[in-house]
Write a protein that holds these residues in place. Structure first.
Motif, mmCIF file in Angstrom:
data_model
loop_
_atom_site.group_PDB
_atom_site.id
_atom_site.type_symbol
_atom_site.label_atom_id
_atom_site.label_comp_id
_atom_site.label_asym_id
_atom_site.label_seq_id
_atom_site.Cartn_x
_atom_site.Cartn_y
_atom_site.Cartn_z
ATOM 1 N N THR A 17 0.815 -1.214 0.000
ATOM 2 C CA THR A 17 0.000 0.000 0.000
ATOM 3 C C THR A 17 0.847 1.262 0.000
ATOM 4 N N LEU A 46 -1.351 -4.976 -0.645
ATOM 5 C CA LEU A 46 -2.684 -4.657 -1.128
ATOM 6 C C LEU A 46 -3.644 -5.791 -0.768
ATOM 7 N N GLN A 99 -7.407 -4.327 -6.302
ATOM 8 C CA GLN A 99 -6.448 -3.268 -5.981
ATOM 9 C C GLN A 99 -5.109 -3.509 -6.674
ATOM 10 N N ARG A 100 -4.622 -4.752 -6.637
ATOM 11 C CA ARG A 100 -3.313 -5.058 -7.212
ATOM 12 C C ARG A 100 -3.286 -4.853 -8.725
ATOM 13 N N GLU A 142 -5.525 -3.066 -10.691
ATOM 14 C CA GLU A 142 -6.375 -1.980 -11.188
ATOM 15 C C GLU A 142 -5.829 -1.386 -12.485
#
Length: 336
Positions: free
Chosen positions: A259, A276, A281-282, A284
């Motif tokens: 993050t 993450l 999220q990883r 995106e």
């Protein structure tokens, strides 16, 4: 100059919303129709982006003209929707997989290749900047002959039971990304596969669906590398996705993404940011990159980075993993 593109979105679930965000950020295209048999979900998503909702694809095509279609519907509909699109001459962006069975994939592949219409399969790791850099280094030859590939793939937690019930299982849903990555890096020649699948996280639940949560897989390519995959559907420390490719002249690694890149230090030691949480999220940026590739395909400035034939190779490898785990034996295919 690229034209402004009109797109039909088929499916209004979670992944559809990811693609909506990507298109909005990229520009140059607009989703003008949302197709979903569930009128409440379909109408809600359509209204949120100023599109029209239709209950089925044929209805949408009768009412509007599209430059391309995005298939984000349930897996069981992918092959028939791909065929319906290419028969209309409509280029396709489709979530993986084409289908859960090789027989159905082969039938779809025949229709797609006969049509000549481009179909992009959304295996998102092929579009991740770090993964693509690893691929480019491997293909450049600077590492020399590739001897070993190590993949670590650990989800933070099991999916909900409602997802597990129709996902097709850990191998074809989760590990298919790792297997696709192996074919992308190592080719589609002959392989030997040995796999062991276990249930450690929730044995009663997973046994109910003949599914698993932990995997140890070895894939050996003819005249190529030994590949090992360690996977789990439980990682207490976050989404763990690592890759190492080792060759005669050196190695390349793709580490986890945190993050934050900040590291603090005190008497107690060094402290870094957490990983993450999960794949949305990883990856995106990879989702946006795969959609960018599709828009470029529609503008005739690029070819799909992942095709139906590529997706078929990953499924062949997945079937070998399942067969090896069931029989406890090493299995082989002369070609993926």
């Amino acid at each position: 100059m690229p034209k402004y593109l009109s797109l039909c979105l088929i499916g209004a679930g979670r992944i559809a919303k990811v693609h909506i965000r990507s298109i909005a950020a990229l520009g140059g295209a607009e989703i003008t129709a949302v197709v979903d048999p569930a009128n409440e979900a379909g109408e809600r998503v359509a209204a949120s982006i100023g599109a029209r909702w239709y209950s089925d694809f044929e209805q949408a095509c009768a009412a509007q003209v599209f430059d391309g279609a995005i298939i984000a519907a349930p897996t069981g509909l992918h092959a028939s929707l791909i065929e319906a699109c290419v028969r209309r001459g409509l280029p396709v962006f489709c979530e993986k997989p084409v289908d859960q069975t090789l027989e159905r994939v082969d039938a779809c592949l025949e229709v797609v290749e006969a049509s000549g219409v481009p179909v992009l399969m959304a295996f998102h790791r092929r579009f991740d900047a770090a993964r693509r850099e690893v691929h480019d280094i491997v293909r450049s030859g600077t590492l020399g002959k590739i001897e070993h590939v190590l993949q670590i793939s650990r989800d933070p937690r099991l999916p909900d039971e409602s997802f597990i019930a129709h996902s097709g299982g850990m191998v074809k849903d989760m590990l298919i990304h790792d297997l696709d990555e192996l074919t992308w890096l190592c080719g589609t020649g002959g392989v030997f596969v040995h796999a062991d699948l276990r249930r450690f996280v929730d044995p009663p639940l997973l046994a109910k669906y003949e599914d698993f949560d932990t995997a140890a897989i070895t894939v050996v390519f003819d005249d190529g590398p030994q590949c090992q995959l360690s996977a789990s559907r439980r990682s207490a420390y976050g989404f763990d996705q690592r890759l190492e490719v080792f060759g005669a002249n050196g190695m390349v690694t793709c580490p986890n993404v945190h993050t934050s890149t900040i590291i603090s230090a005190a008497r107690e030691g060094f402290c870094g940011a957490p990983l993450l949480d999960h794949f949305p999220q990883r990856y995106e940026a990879a989702y946006a990159a795969e959609m960018r590739n599709f828009l470029d395909v529609l503008n005739d400035t690029a070819k799909p980075h992942c095709t139906v034939r590529d997706a078929r190779a990953a499924l062949v490898l997945a079937e070998l993993v399942i067969k090896s785990a069931r029989t406890g034996k090493r299995v082989r295919a002369d070609r993926l």
